[in-house]
Design an enzyme around this catalytic site. Structure first.
Site, PDB file in Angstrom:
ATOM      1  N   ASP A 269      -1.824   2.315  10.146  1.00 19.46           N
ATOM      2  CA  ASP A 269      -2.228   1.749  11.491  1.00 19.46           C
ATOM      3  C   ASP A 269      -2.867   2.625  12.483  1.00 19.46           C
ATOM      4  OD1 ASP A 269      -0.879  -0.724  10.617  1.00 19.46           O
ATOM      5  OD2 ASP A 269       0.999   0.232  11.156  1.00 19.46           O
TER       6      ASP A 269
ATOM      7  N   HIS B 166       5.624  -2.101  12.342  1.00 20.94           N
ATOM      8  CA  HIS B 166       4.472  -2.212  11.426  1.00 20.94           C
ATOM      9  C   HIS B 166       4.428  -3.743  11.065  1.00 20.94           C
ATOM     10  CE1 HIS B 166       1.617  -1.420   8.283  1.00 20.94           C
ATOM     11  NE2 HIS B 166       2.296  -2.123   7.551  1.00 20.94           N
TER      12      HIS B 166
END
Length: 221
Positions: free
Chosen positions: A33, A61
């Site tokens: 990410d 996440h």
């Protein structure tokens, strides 16, 4: 390092079932990410990827993750000032990062497994190489003792630094404005609910499962 989704809560389960190990030794992968967030800022600013620094990922996440442009820098200057497009940063940048895995699958018909592998390597390297001044790396770690008011006992992504000895420490001076805080709380609430859902696996008493939707990122576990 835990990669399989839901990786934050899977890391929590492992941590709570290994009381003889240090809690800080359990991490969940959010480096993919972070890499994506840096790339999107670099593309928008038309600069090299390496000139984007101090980009954090807060929270889970999942699609509630919070890519942090507030503390990011581009060529040493505030990313907000360099890009100069608050609407894009607040309304387009975050969804771009949050949904990138699904977009890759939609376009190419397969998961972003290679990108995940690279991010695992980056994750380990960040623990073994000192963090450069003015930069950070991100992984989801135990929130015990955090300076941002996040509930303790979660596995939550935040900005970290390392001396290159395999350990890490939280960076304590990131600016948290109201925009960030609102979204950080949403991701925190999701992780609390996930923790409650697996209370039977962690020895926690009285947990109740109240997840309203599936926010797990596709194709990356």
């Amino acid at each position: 390092v835990v990669v399989g989704n839901p990786c934050n809560t899977n890391a929590l389960i492992a941590m709570e079932n290994a009381p003889n190990l240090k809690r800080e030794n359990f991490h969940a992968l959010t480096r993919l990410d972070q890499n994506r967030a840096r790339a999107q800022l670099a593309i928008k600013a038309n600069v090299f990827y390496g000139s984007v620094k101090n980009v954090a990922i807060w929270g889970n996440h999942s699609t509630t993750q919070v890519p942090d442009f507030v503390n990011a820098t581009i060529q040493g200057e505030s990313a907000e000032m360099v890009i100069g497009d608050e609407q894009w940063l607040e309304e387009e940048f975050t969804p771009l990062v949050q949904t990138r895995g699904g977009q890759v699958i939609k376009k190419w018909g397969r998961s972003s497994g290679a990108s995940t592998a690279v991010s695992i390597s980056d994750h380990i390297q960040s623990l073994l190489v000192p963090t450069p001044e003015g930069d950070c790396f991100c992984m989801a770690v135990c929130t015990d003792g955090n300076p941002y008011g996040i509930e303790e006992g979660l596995i939550y992504s935040m900005p970290l630094r390392s001396k290159g000895n395999g350990d890490w420490e939280m960076i304590e001076d990131f600016t948290i404005n109201p925009w960030l805080k609102e979204r950080m709380l949403k991701s925190e609430e999701e992780l609390i609910n996930e923790r409650n859902c697996v209370s039977h696996l962690t020895g926690m008493q009285g947990g109740s499962c109240d997840l309203q939707e599936d926010t797990m990122l596709p194709g990356e576990n």
